[in-house]
Each structure stands twice: as structure tokens, then as C-alpha cells.
Write a protein that holds these residues in place. Structure first.
Motif, PDB file in Angstrom:
ATOM      1  N   THR A 153      -3.458   8.468   1.559  1.00 31.99           N
ATOM      2  CA  THR A 153      -4.402   7.529   2.169  1.00 31.99           C
ATOM      3  C   THR A 153      -3.895   6.105   2.059  1.00 31.99           C
ATOM      4  OG1 THR A 153      -6.220   9.010   1.545  1.00 31.99           O
ATOM      5  CG2 THR A 153      -6.813   6.786   2.238  1.00 31.99           C
ATOM      6  N   ASP A 154      -3.239   5.807   0.957  1.00 27.31           N
ATOM      7  CA  ASP A 154      -2.648   4.473   0.786  1.00 27.31           C
ATOM      8  C   ASP A 154      -1.614   4.191   1.876  1.00 27.31           C
ATOM      9  OD1 ASP A 154      -1.973   1.988  -0.757  1.00 27.31           O
ATOM     10  OD2 ASP A 154      -0.076   3.047  -1.043  1.00 27.31           O
ATOM     11  N   ASP A 155      -0.852   5.203   2.263  1.00 29.92           N
ATOM     12  CA  ASP A 155       0.120   5.022   3.348  1.00 29.92           C
ATOM     13  C   ASP A 155      -0.581   4.624   4.650  1.00 29.92           C
ATOM     14  OD1 ASP A 155       2.186   5.696   1.643  1.00 29.92           O
ATOM     15  OD2 ASP A 155       2.285   7.789   2.288  1.00 29.92           O
ATOM     16  N   ASP A 156      -1.726   5.243   4.914  1.00 31.00           N
ATOM     17  CA  ASP A 156      -2.483   4.898   6.125  1.00 31.00           C
ATOM     18  C   ASP A 156      -3.004   3.464   6.062  1.00 31.00           C
ATOM     19  OD1 ASP A 156      -2.091   7.477   7.064  1.00 31.00           O
ATOM     20  OD2 ASP A 156      -3.990   8.228   6.261  1.00 31.00           O
ATOM     21  N   ILE A 157      -3.455   3.054   4.882  1.00 24.66           N
ATOM     22  CA  ILE A 157      -3.953   1.684   4.716  1.00 24.66           C
ATOM     23  C   ILE A 157      -2.823   0.683   4.887  1.00 24.66           C
ATOM     24  CG2 ILE A 157      -4.963   0.053   3.057  1.00 24.66           C
ATOM     25  CD1 ILE A 157      -6.551   2.445   1.930  1.00 24.66           C
ATOM     26  N   ASP A 158      -1.648   1.012   4.374  1.00 27.48           N
ATOM     27  CA  ASP A 158      -0.491   0.124   4.529  1.00 27.48           C
ATOM     28  C   ASP A 158      -0.164  -0.106   6.002  1.00 27.48           C
ATOM     29  OD1 ASP A 158      -0.195  -0.143   1.800  1.00 27.48           O
ATOM     30  OD2 ASP A 158       1.405   1.348   1.619  1.00 27.48           O
ATOM     31  N   GLU A 159      -0.283   0.944   6.801  1.00 25.03           N
ATOM     32  CA  GLU A 159      -0.011   0.811   8.237  1.00 25.03           C
ATOM     33  C   GLU A 159      -1.025  -0.116   8.901  1.00 25.03           C
ATOM     34  OE1 GLU A 159       0.232   4.598  10.092  1.00 25.03           O
ATOM     35  OE2 GLU A 159       1.937   5.296   8.891  1.00 25.03           O
ATOM     36  N   LEU A 160      -2.285   0.032   8.540  1.00 22.55           N
ATOM     37  CA  LEU A 160      -3.315  -0.839   9.098  1.00 22.55           C
ATOM     38  C   LEU A 160      -3.108  -2.285   8.651  1.00 22.55           C
ATOM     39  CD1 LEU A 160      -6.426   1.471   8.591  1.00 22.55           C
ATOM     40  CD2 LEU A 160      -5.401   0.825  10.787  1.00 22.55           C
ATOM     41  N   HIS A 161      -2.718  -2.454   7.395  1.00 26.93           N
ATOM     42  CA  HIS A 161      -2.448  -3.788   6.857  1.00 26.93           C
ATOM     43  C   HIS A 161      -1.327  -4.462   7.652  1.00 26.93           C
ATOM     44  CE1 HIS A 161      -1.796  -7.021   4.027  1.00 26.93           C
ATOM     45  NE2 HIS A 161      -0.616  -6.569   3.683  1.00 26.93           N
ATOM     46  N   PHE A 193      -6.395  -3.090  -3.063  1.00 27.19           N
ATOM     47  CA  PHE A 193      -7.369  -2.181  -3.655  1.00 27.19           C
ATOM     48  C   PHE A 193      -6.780  -0.770  -3.727  1.00 27.19           C
ATOM     49  CE2 PHE A 193     -10.890   0.800  -3.600  1.00 27.19           C
ATOM     50  CZ  PHE A 193     -11.812   0.239  -4.468  1.00 27.19           C
ATOM     51  N   ALA A 194      -6.222  -0.318  -2.618  1.00 28.68           N
ATOM     52  CA  ALA A 194      -5.623   1.015  -2.584  1.00 28.68           C
ATOM     53  C   ALA A 194      -4.379   1.088  -3.463  1.00 28.68           C
ATOM     54  CB  ALA A 194      -5.286   1.394  -1.145  1.00 28.68           C
ATOM     55  N   ASP A 195      -3.612   0.021  -3.516  1.00 30.46           N
ATOM     56  CA  ASP A 195      -2.416   0.005  -4.374  1.00 30.46           C
ATOM     57  C   ASP A 195      -2.787   0.238  -5.835  1.00 30.46           C
ATOM     58  OD1 ASP A 195      -0.712  -0.417  -2.268  1.00 30.46           O
ATOM     59  OD2 ASP A 195      -0.419  -2.557  -2.651  1.00 30.46           O
ATOM     60  N   HIS A 196      -3.864  -0.391  -6.279  1.00 28.25           N
ATOM     61  CA  HIS A 196      -4.296  -0.199  -7.666  1.00 28.25           C
ATOM     62  C   HIS A 196      -4.767   1.237  -7.897  1.00 28.25           C
ATOM     63  CE1 HIS A 196      -3.942  -4.111  -9.607  1.00 28.25           C
ATOM     64  NE2 HIS A 196      -4.282  -4.665  -8.463  1.00 28.25           N
ATOM     65  N   ALA A 197      -5.376   1.833  -6.882  1.00 27.90           N
ATOM     66  CA  ALA A 197      -5.779   3.233  -7.008  1.00 27.90           C
ATOM     67  C   ALA A 197      -4.559   4.130  -7.176  1.00 27.90           C
ATOM     68  CB  ALA A 197      -6.592   3.659  -5.782  1.00 27.90           C
ATOM     69  N   VAL A 198      -3.517   3.843  -6.427  1.00 27.63           N
ATOM     70  CA  VAL A 198      -2.266   4.596  -6.567  1.00 27.63           C
ATOM     71  C   VAL A 198      -1.707   4.416  -7.978  1.00 27.63           C
ATOM     72  CG1 VAL A 198       0.143   4.754  -5.813  1.00 27.63           C
ATOM     73  CG2 VAL A 198      -1.686   4.542  -4.121  1.00 27.63           C
ATOM     74  N   SER A 199      -1.765   3.194  -8.485  1.00 29.26           N
ATOM     75  CA  SER A 199      -1.293   2.924  -9.838  1.00 29.26           C
ATOM     76  C   SER A 199      -2.055   3.748 -10.873  1.00 29.26           C
ATOM     77  CB  SER A 199      -1.429   1.427 -10.154  1.00 29.26           C
ATOM     78  OG  SER A 199      -0.999   1.145 -11.470  1.00 29.26           O
ATOM     79  N   VAL A 200      -3.374   3.812 -10.719  1.00 28.17           N
ATOM     80  CA  VAL A 200      -4.190   4.622 -11.632  1.00 28.17           C
ATOM     81  C   VAL A 200      -3.813   6.092 -11.495  1.00 28.17           C
ATOM     82  CG1 VAL A 200      -6.519   5.428 -12.163  1.00 28.17           C
ATOM     83  CG2 VAL A 200      -6.123   3.003 -11.683  1.00 28.17           C
TER      84      VAL A 200
END
Length: 223
Positions: A153-161, A193-200
Motif C-alpha cells: 500500500t505504501d508503494d501505491d501512496i508513493d505513486e500518488l505522492h 505517514f505510510a513510511d512510518h507504518a512501513v518502519s513499524v
């Protein structure tokens, strides 16, 4: 004495899941406020951030006291170290939700989303909420398939960003400078926000496997 120690470790892990639930609530309200311009929702997010901070602080205090008094080793030590690092990321995720809410408040009664970007930010908000909900499930179960979902999901958010930046920098963008600033800040907050979720998620993989280097591998994330 050992039973009390393990009860404390379970309490710490339960607290992390509780913090994640509060963060999920914050991002749900913040992204809804950003999409609609609802300043009352935004104010609620801002006011409740102290609750997240307080729970993070109390959890860290318990973890540090346990570390000092019990001198855990092996898996138990990983639980304590991971808890301290996870709580820091969760606290930052709460801050990012608050930042999104502050953008809403600063632009009220106008909306912070520039024209032409509402669909993109609505999708980013939905994905951030999805990430937060999945993260809570991961913290509760330590089922590593959830770590994989977060990463994807983070990959999808990165694309939108990236698409927001492309739109703002394009010659066809007709918004004013404050609109461009709002868009870039908001996009960055959603993405981080999503990056921190990936970190967790990576830290939970470490907790489950004991292999920090392997937490970036697809196999360790349950792919």
C-alpha cells in the motif's frame, strides 16, 4: 516474578496496539476533514494528539523501567527494544495526522485541497487509513502478511505522492502559490505517514524473526 515480567511485556504490546488504534482514529478524522473542509473534525484531531503523546510516554516509561530492572535477554530484550522504537514511530504518525488537520484549520473556511487534486488526495487518505488499520492488526497478531500489505500500500501512496508533485510543477497548474504549498505539504504528510507504518512493520518483522537485516526481504514480509 517471571510471570509478572511476562505480564508486563504483554501490557506493553497491548499498549502499542492501543496507540495504533488512536492513530488510526486520528488519520481517519484528519483525512475526512481534509477532503470536506470540516474544521470541527480537524480541531478534534488536534485536541486528541495529547492523548496519543501521553500514552506513548507512559508506555516508554514502563519499557525503560522494565529494561533497567529486569535486564531482559534474547526475545524478551527484542520486545522491549522494539516497543521503544515502535512507539516513537506511532507518535510521529499521530503528529502527521495532526499536521493534516492543522492545514484544514489554517485554510478554513476555504478547503486546503487545490482544484483538480481532490480525487488524488481522497485516494491517498483512503490508503493511509487502510495502512493504519492494517498496522493495528499487525501489532495485535504479529501476522507478517499484514506487513506485506502495508509495504504494498505504501508503494501505491508513493505513486500518488509523485503525481501531486508532477501536477503542481506542471505548466498547466493554475493554482496560486499558497495552493501549491498546501498541496506539497499535505502530500508529504500523507506519504510520510505510510513510511512510518512501513518502519513499524519492519520492526515487528524483526521482533518475530530476530533478523533485522532480513526485514526488508520479501520472504520475511510474508510475500
Amino acid at each position: 516474578m517471571r510471570e509478572v515480567f511476562h505480564d508486563t511485556l504483554e501490557d506493553i504490546q497491548g499498549r502499542l496496539a492501543e496507540i495504533s488504534e488512536l492513530v488510526t482514529e486520528a488519520i481517519e478524522k484528519a483525512t475526512a476533514a481534509f477532503a470536506s473542509g470540516d474544521v470541527s473534525l480537524a480541531e478534534d484531531v488536534i485536541a486528541n494528539d495529547d492523548r496519543i503523546d501521553a500514552l506513548v510516554l507512559s508506555t516508554d516509561e514502563i519499557a525503560i523501567e522494565t529494561l533497567a530492572m529486569q535486564q531482559p535477554v534474547a526475545q524478551d530484550l527484542r520486545v522491549i527494544v522494539t516497543a521503544l522504537r515502535v512507539s516513537a514511530s506511532l507518535e510521529r504518525m499521530g503528529d502527521l495526522a495532526e499536521h493534516i488537520a492543522q492545514l484544514v484549520r489554517s485554510r478554513y473556511p476555504e478547503r486546503a485541497i487545490p482544484k483538480g487534486l481532490k480525487k488524488t488526495f481522497t485516494k491517498m487518505g483512503e490508503l493511509d487509513v487502510q495502512v493504519a488499520r492494517t498496522l493495528t492488526k499487525l501489532l495485535k497478531t504479529q501476522d507478517l502478511q499484514y506487513a506485506t500489505l502495508i509495504r504494498d500500500t505504501d508503494d501505491d501512496i508513493d505513486e500518488l505522492h509523485a503525481s501531486v508533485y508532477e501536477r503542481v510543477l506542471a505548466d498547466t497548474f493554475t493554482g496560486e502559490i499558497p495552493h501549491a504549498i498546501d498541496a506539497t505539504l499535505a502530500s508529504r504528510y500523507h506519504e510520510r505517514f505510510a513510511d512510518h507504518a512501513v518502519s513499524v512493520a519492519k520492526k515487528v518483522v524483526y521482533l518475530a524473526t530476530g533478523d533485522w537485516a532480513g526485514s526488508d526481504d520479501e520472504d520475511s514480509l510474508g510475500a
